[in-house]
Design an enzyme around this catalytic site. Structure first.
Site, mmCIF file in Angstrom:
data_model
loop_
_atom_site.group_PDB
_atom_site.id
_atom_site.type_symbol
_atom_site.label_atom_id
_atom_site.label_comp_id
_atom_site.label_asym_id
_atom_site.label_seq_id
_atom_site.Cartn_x
_atom_site.Cartn_y
_atom_site.Cartn_z
ATOM 1 C CE LYS A 103 8.546 -7.031 8.201
ATOM 2 N NZ LYS A 103 7.753 -5.720 7.850
ATOM 3 C CG ASP A 125 8.796 -2.917 7.675
ATOM 4 O OD1 ASP A 125 9.208 -2.090 6.735
ATOM 5 O OD2 ASP A 125 7.932 -3.832 7.049
ATOM 6 C CE LYS A 184 6.839 -1.762 3.571
ATOM 7 N NZ LYS A 184 6.528 -2.321 4.793
ATOM 8 C CG ASP A 189 7.315 12.853 5.837
ATOM 9 O OD1 ASP A 189 6.711 14.294 5.575
ATOM 10 O OD2 ASP A 189 6.116 12.659 7.271
ATOM 11 C CB THR A 203 7.267 -7.338 -3.095
ATOM 12 O OG1 THR A 203 6.234 -7.781 -1.085
ATOM 13 C CG2 THR A 203 8.784 -8.094 -3.208
ATOM 14 N NE ARG A 221 0.288 -13.075 5.476
ATOM 15 C CZ ARG A 221 -0.255 -11.994 4.278
ATOM 16 N NH1 ARG A 221 -0.860 -11.198 4.562
ATOM 17 N NH2 ARG A 221 0.896 -11.251 3.345
#
Ligand code: C5P
Length: 227
Positions: free
Chosen positions: A31, A58, A60, A63, A117, A207
């Site tokens: 990603k 990604d 997102k 607009d 999230t 991570r």
């Protein structure tokens, strides 16, 4: 368990390429988000594609409809496997994102972000949204009506998303933490096996893998846990 794990390369270019060279494109996808795309642009996508990786871009998008139409079209021109937009951009924007893929023979999967999230109930309330579950389902319904392929949602939302919108409608789940690992800035988290049990199609795990001393082993351990 097929290629279900997506690794966010929230890293600089050198670190991202180093990590990618340690991992196998047959068992994970990559990603590319705001950090890496802003610093390195499309060249990092091309290089990772040459190494065999499917890319989830990604960014997102959120607009006005015309801008999102052009952005999604540009993403598809890069040959990415998955791209996303914010469902809260509204019906016209979602329809424009879908329309942008009309003329591609092999278009990317088009996914909508429902509620990040990282947002807890309290932080959602700060921006005027008092019912998290309703908000996720409302935005998912909008995304489905506009012809998108699925949503990004937390593991705890996945079971209801699948129940209400069907097994075919994809659930991409970030906020995954193997038990015992640090939450970092995530709030609504689950373990990899809980996410699979809830019906997630793809797990975004950053991570706990990218910050590990041995990322290859960390990935393999997660596959062991879920299979
Ligand atoms: O490191 P970690 O596993 O928390 O990374 C999660 C990734 O998923 C980040 O790249 C973040 O931008 C992304 N993401 C998220 N929540 C969403 C959508 C995307 O955490 N709702």
């Amino acid at each position: 368990m097929e290629n279900k794990i997506i690794i966010p390369l929230d890293l600089d270019y050198q670190e991202a390429m180093k990590l990618a060279h340690l991992l196998d494109s047959k068992i994970c996808r990559m990603k590319i988000g705001n950090q890496l795309f802003t610093s390195s642009g499309p060249k990092v996508i091309k290089e990772l594609q040459q190494d065999g990786f499917d890319i989830f871009l990604d960014l997102k998008f959120h607009d006005i409809p015309n801008t999102v139409y052009e952005a999604v079209k540009s993403a598809a021109d890069l040959g990415v496997w998955m791209v996303n937009v914010h469902a809260s951009g509204g019906k016209q924007m979602l329809e424009a994102s879908k329309k942008a893929l009309e003329h591609f023979s092999n278009p990317p999967l088009l996914i909508a972000v429902t509620v990040l999230t990282s947002l807890s109930k309290e932080s959602l309330s700060d921006v005027g949204l008092d019912n998290l579950d309703d908000q996720v389902l409302r935005l998912t319904s909008l995304a489905k009506d506009c012809g998108l392929d699925g949503v990004v949602c937390s593991s705890s939302d996945t079971a209801s998303v699948k129940r209400e919108f069907g097994e075919e409608f994809l659930a991409v789940t970030p906020g995954i933490r193997p038990s015992g690992s640090s939450l970092d800035d995530q709030s609504r988290v689950s373990t990899p096996s809980e996410a699979i049990k809830n019906g997630s199609d793809y797990l975004v795990i950053g991570r706990p893998i990218t910050g590990s001393a041995d990322p290859k082993r960390a990935l393999e351990e997660i596959y062991k846990e879920i299979s």
